[in-house]
Structures are given as structure tokens and as C-alpha cells.
Design an enzyme around this catalytic site. Structure first.
Site, mmCIF file in Angstrom:
data_model
loop_
_atom_site.group_PDB
_atom_site.id
_atom_site.type_symbol
_atom_site.label_atom_id
_atom_site.label_comp_id
_atom_site.label_asym_id
_atom_site.label_seq_id
_atom_site.Cartn_x
_atom_site.Cartn_y
_atom_site.Cartn_z
ATOM 1 N N ALA A 27 1.453 1.551 -2.260
ATOM 2 C CA ALA A 27 2.824 1.174 -2.605
ATOM 3 C C ALA A 27 2.911 -0.294 -2.987
ATOM 4 O O ALA A 27 3.616 -0.671 -3.920
ATOM 5 C CB ALA A 27 3.762 1.484 -1.446
ATOM 6 N N ASN A 110 2.074 -5.120 12.862
ATOM 7 C CA ASN A 110 0.833 -5.892 12.770
ATOM 8 C C ASN A 110 0.896 -7.210 13.516
ATOM 9 O O ASN A 110 -0.028 -8.007 13.439
ATOM 10 C CB ASN A 110 0.484 -6.184 11.304
ATOM 11 N N GLU A 174 -5.744 -5.466 13.513
ATOM 12 C CA GLU A 174 -4.482 -5.254 12.811
ATOM 13 C C GLU A 174 -3.319 -4.944 13.751
ATOM 14 O O GLU A 174 -2.258 -4.499 13.316
ATOM 15 C CB GLU A 174 -4.655 -4.123 11.786
ATOM 16 N N ARG A 214 -9.826 -2.058 7.957
ATOM 17 C CA ARG A 214 -9.353 -3.353 8.444
ATOM 18 C C ARG A 214 -9.580 -3.565 9.941
ATOM 19 O O ARG A 214 -9.626 -4.697 10.402
ATOM 20 C CB ARG A 214 -7.868 -3.510 8.122
ATOM 21 N N HIS A 250 -3.688 1.725 7.447
ATOM 22 C CA HIS A 250 -3.533 1.639 8.905
ATOM 23 C C HIS A 250 -3.356 3.040 9.469
ATOM 24 O O HIS A 250 -2.858 3.937 8.788
ATOM 25 C CB HIS A 250 -2.311 0.798 9.294
ATOM 26 N N CYS A 370 6.282 0.289 10.357
ATOM 27 C CA CYS A 370 5.692 -1.023 10.077
ATOM 28 C C CYS A 370 6.620 -2.147 10.518
ATOM 29 O O CYS A 370 6.173 -3.246 10.846
ATOM 30 C CB CYS A 370 5.419 -1.176 8.580
#
Length: 446
Positions: A27, A110, A174, A214, A250, A370
């Protein structure tokens, strides 16, 4: 003792823009270079916070970072006045300049990993800011994040704060985006699930080929050690490298957990059967575990990513009802909407879905999950949190007025080099720290 799961949402910063900085986040890349609306983004986030508060949830606000990060530009060799540094960097190193303007701290999943007092040996809530080493623009965050968290959770009788892990890809961390917790009740001991993407010190282990993993297992294990967790109350699960290569950057893009429910796509994990068996063996309490596994034929990985079906908040309302907080993209996608409607009619704890418009965040690669950091608080701990950061009618009105006063309606990439932007941003943040009673958390204040 009664406990609550509080949500602390990131307040969108004044430099919210679409620079397409996050490789592996579909995105983010798809919307690169579009014009953004910092004011609209901040207000969408505030509306979501207020709506959850009105549903009876314990809801807080986490302040944004100072951007542009002129200290980093000076560290990288740019000199002169603030205006000269900005314009020189924008002209000579535009990729770096876009990175130091990022408002990515809005995605507070995060910000840190949080272990509740029910899981830790000293009976304190432990915070470890994520180092976010995989992306330069996010690696700028952890020091300020640590200061903000310490200003919010300052009482050392209840809260313990750790320095973020070493700034090295071997310990890429993360935060809560790759961590969730299962329990029978928030006030009881729980089982903490750490999801990692690769082994840093063993290159023979499975790893993605297209996009970076990550989170390393070494980082997850280090955070667990810092928080005093044991083998009995932790499970380490590897994310499926194939879904990382499809844009699942994630774990919270492909799975979400709450209390006795783990809601996940069948392709989320590398060794699903073994991981679920370990969870069953270690799960504390007497509540019935519910594994809600979404088959690919029901919702594809691509549709899960585009709608952020799993990047939803799975919460328990004060009534006890478990509901999903979903972006309107899930409502607008016929297949995903049908799946969620049918899910609420099945024999699981999930009984309803509430849809929210967070398009400014979605277009930059982050859904409702998020935007929030989850912190389990018992009543004593709740009373010890800085009250100025807790959402209520007054704070909602004050923050909306603050946004109207300081934020731009429209921001393009070329606007980021406007010397007035840093003045506007610092003026806004200085006023915000007074509103939220944070003290001097930003470098320009110190």
C-alpha cells in the site's frame, strides 16, 4: 484484580505524506507521490480514538515524532541554518530528505513491545522501544519513543523501561506488530507470542527472497529476556517467508490475537500445526481457546493485504463482547465483508464488526491495528498513567482545535522542503507537549 486492555493510538504528525518509503509494504508503494492531507489524517485518527472511548474502552494518545529530523541531516553532513539544511538536503539527497520527513510514528504498533505485569517476575509492566532498523526512516524513532513512553508511564513502582535493542540488523525489532498475547482474562497471567521472520545468525534457516524479514528471532528472544519472560509463558513462531514475499511485512497484517482468540490466515506461519500445539500446551487459565483460521479460498492473501482484514483491532468491550475494529476497505470488499458477516454468526467469541474510515493511514500502509499500542493495565496501573494522555471529551476537543490550528490541509512532496514547515511542526509539538504534559521529549526542546 480487574484489568483492562488500553489502546494508545499514535497521533498523526504534521508532516504526514506519501513518500513510498517502505519496501515490502504494498500500500505504501502503490500510493507513493500522492498528495496527503495531514489535517484529515490526524482527524481520522482522533475520530477512531474517540469512538473507542465512547464504546467504553480505555483509550490514550501517543505523541508523534519531531519531523523533519534536522539533527539527523546535520549528522549526515548538511550544515547551515535550518532552512539551508532542509533545502540543501532536499536538492542533493531527496531520498534521505523524504525519509527524515516521515510521519511513520503514527503506527504505534511498532513503537514498542509491552509485557503486562501479570507475565513478568517483578509484577511491573515492561516496555522496550522497537529499534526498527530495517527502514532508515523508522530507525530515527526509538530514542524519542522511549522518552515519550517514559513521560506517559513514569511511575517506577508500576512501569519498567528498557533501552531499545542494538541498532543492527541482527537484532531487527519491529515491536508489537510482531507480538501478541493470549490469556483467559486480562488480569491473569498470559502467553506471549513472538513472531519472527528470519534467523540472523543462521543463514541456513528459511527466509523470504523478495522482501526483507524485519524481525529476527534473536531480537524477539532478547526482548523476552529483558522482560523476564520464561519458556513457560512464551511461544516463538516463524512467519511464513512466502507471505512476506507477497507483502506481509509484519505479522499483524496476517494475524491478530486477543484473550482466548487467535485469528489468522492459513498461510500466516511457517509451522502452523506445531505452533498451535505449543500454544495449546502452554495456554494458562481455563478459557476455551479459539483458533480462527481463514482459508485461502475464503480470503486470499492479496485480498487480506488490500483490505487489512487482519490488521484490525480485536477487542473486548466492557460488556464482554468481543468485536473487530475494521477499516471501511473491509466493508467495501464484497468477499471480505461477506466473510466477516458470516464470522459473527458462527460459534466463536467474535460477535460484531465496527467499521472506521482511516483511509489516510491505509493509503500509506497501515490499518487500525497499526495505529495502536496495546497496554494491559490493572486499576492501580491505570491510575498511575499520565492522565493528560487519556482520551476524554475535553482532550478530543482540544486536540481537534490543535490540529485545526497547526496542520496543513494538503501536503505534496515539494512542500516538504518549505522552511516554514519545520517552524510549524515545532510550534505544534511544543504546544502538544504542554497539552499532554509530557515535558521536554523532543530534541529542539532540550
Amino acid at each position: 484484580m480487574q484489568a483492562y486492555e488500553a489502546n494508545f493510538d499514535g497521533l498523526v504528525g504534521p508532516t504526514h505524506n506519501y513518500a513510498g518509503l517502505s519496501v515490502g509494504n504494498v500500500a505504501s508503494l502503490n500510493n507513493a507521490k500522492n498528495h496527503s492531507s495531514p489535517k484529515q489524517a490526524a482527524k481520522q485518527g482522533l475520530q477512531k480514538m474517540k469512538a473507542l472511548h465512547d464504546l467504553g474502552m480505555v483509550q490514550g494518545v501517543l505523541a508523534p515524532q519531531e519531523r523533519p529530523d534536522l539533527d539527523m541531516l546535520r549528522r549526515l553532513g548538511f550544515s547551515g541554518s535550518d532552512a539551508q539544511v532542509m533545502q540543501d538536503a532536499a536538492a542533493k539527497a531527496p531520498e534521505i530528505y523524504r525519509a527524515v520527513c516521515s510521519a511513520s510514528s503514527m503506527w504505534t504498533a511498532n513503537a514498542a513491545t509491552v509485557s503486562p505485569s501479570g507475565d513478568t517476575p517483578d509484577k511491573k509492566i515492561h516496555f522496550t522501544p522497537a529499534n526498527l532498523t530495517n527502514k532508515f526512516h523508522r530507525s530515527l524513532e526509538p530514542t524519542t519513543t522511549g522518552r515519550i513512553l517514559q513521560a506517559m508511564f513514569s511511575d517506577s513502582r508500576h512501569f519498567a523501561h528498557h533501552l531499545h535493542l542494538p541498532d543492527n540488523e541482527h537484532f531487527g525489532d519491529e515491536g508489537a506488530a510482531n507480538h501478541t498475547r493470549l490469556c483467559s482474562d486480562y488480569g491473569q497471567s498470559g502467553l506471549e507470542l513472538f513472531v519472527y521472520g528470519r534467523y540472523a545468525f543462521n543463514q541456513s534457516k528459511p527466509a523470504p527472497q523478495r522482501y526483507p524479514a524485519r524481525q529476527t528471532i534473536e531480537a524477539s528472544q532478547a526482548v523476552a529476556r529483558l522482560h523476564g519472560l520464561t519458556e513457560a509463558n512464551t511461544v516463538f513462531m516463524q512467519q511464513n517467508p512466502e507471505v512476506i514475499d507477497q507483502g506481509v511485512f509484519h505479522n499483524d497484517v496476517i494475524a491478530v490475537g486477543n484473550r482466548n482468540v487467535l485469528f489468522f490466515h492459513e498461510q500466516a506461519f511457517l509451522n502452523t500445526a506445531a505452533s498451535l500445539q505449543e500454544i495449546k500446551q502452554k495456554f494458562p487459565g481455563d478459557a476455551q481457546l479459539h483458533f480462527i483460521e481463514v482459508k485461502n479460498q475464503q480470503v486470499s492473501v492479496a485480498d487480506a493485504i488490500s483490505t487489512y482484514l487482519f490488521n484490525t483491532q480485536l477487542i473486548n468491550l466492557p460488556s464482554g463482547e468481543m468485536v473487530i475494529i475494521a477499516p471501511t476497505e473491509c466493508q467495501e470488499h464484497a468477499g471480505v465483508y461477506r466473510y466477516l458477516t458470516e464470522l459473527c454468526q458462527q460459534n466463536t467469541p467474535i460477535k460484531n464488526v465496527h467499521y472506521f474510515d482511516v483511509k489516510q493511514s491505509m493509503q500509506n500502509g497501515g490499518g487500525p491495528a497499526c495505529l495502536r499500542l496495546r497496554v494491559v493495565l490493572n486499576e492501580q496501573e491505570r491510575q498511575a498513567v499520565n492522565p493528560a494522555v487519556m482520551m476524554n471529551d475535553t482532550l478530543f476537543a482540544n486536540l481537534n482545535s490543535w490540529v485545526d490550528k497547526h496542520y496543513r490541509d494538503r501536503l505534496s512532496e515539494s512542500d516538504l522542503a518549505d522552511p516554514q514547515l519545520v517552524i510549524e511542526s515545532r510550534t505544534a509539538l511544543d504546544e502538544l507537549t504542554q497539552l499532554l504534559k509530557l515535558g521536554s521529549v523532543y530534541s529542539f526542546q532540550r
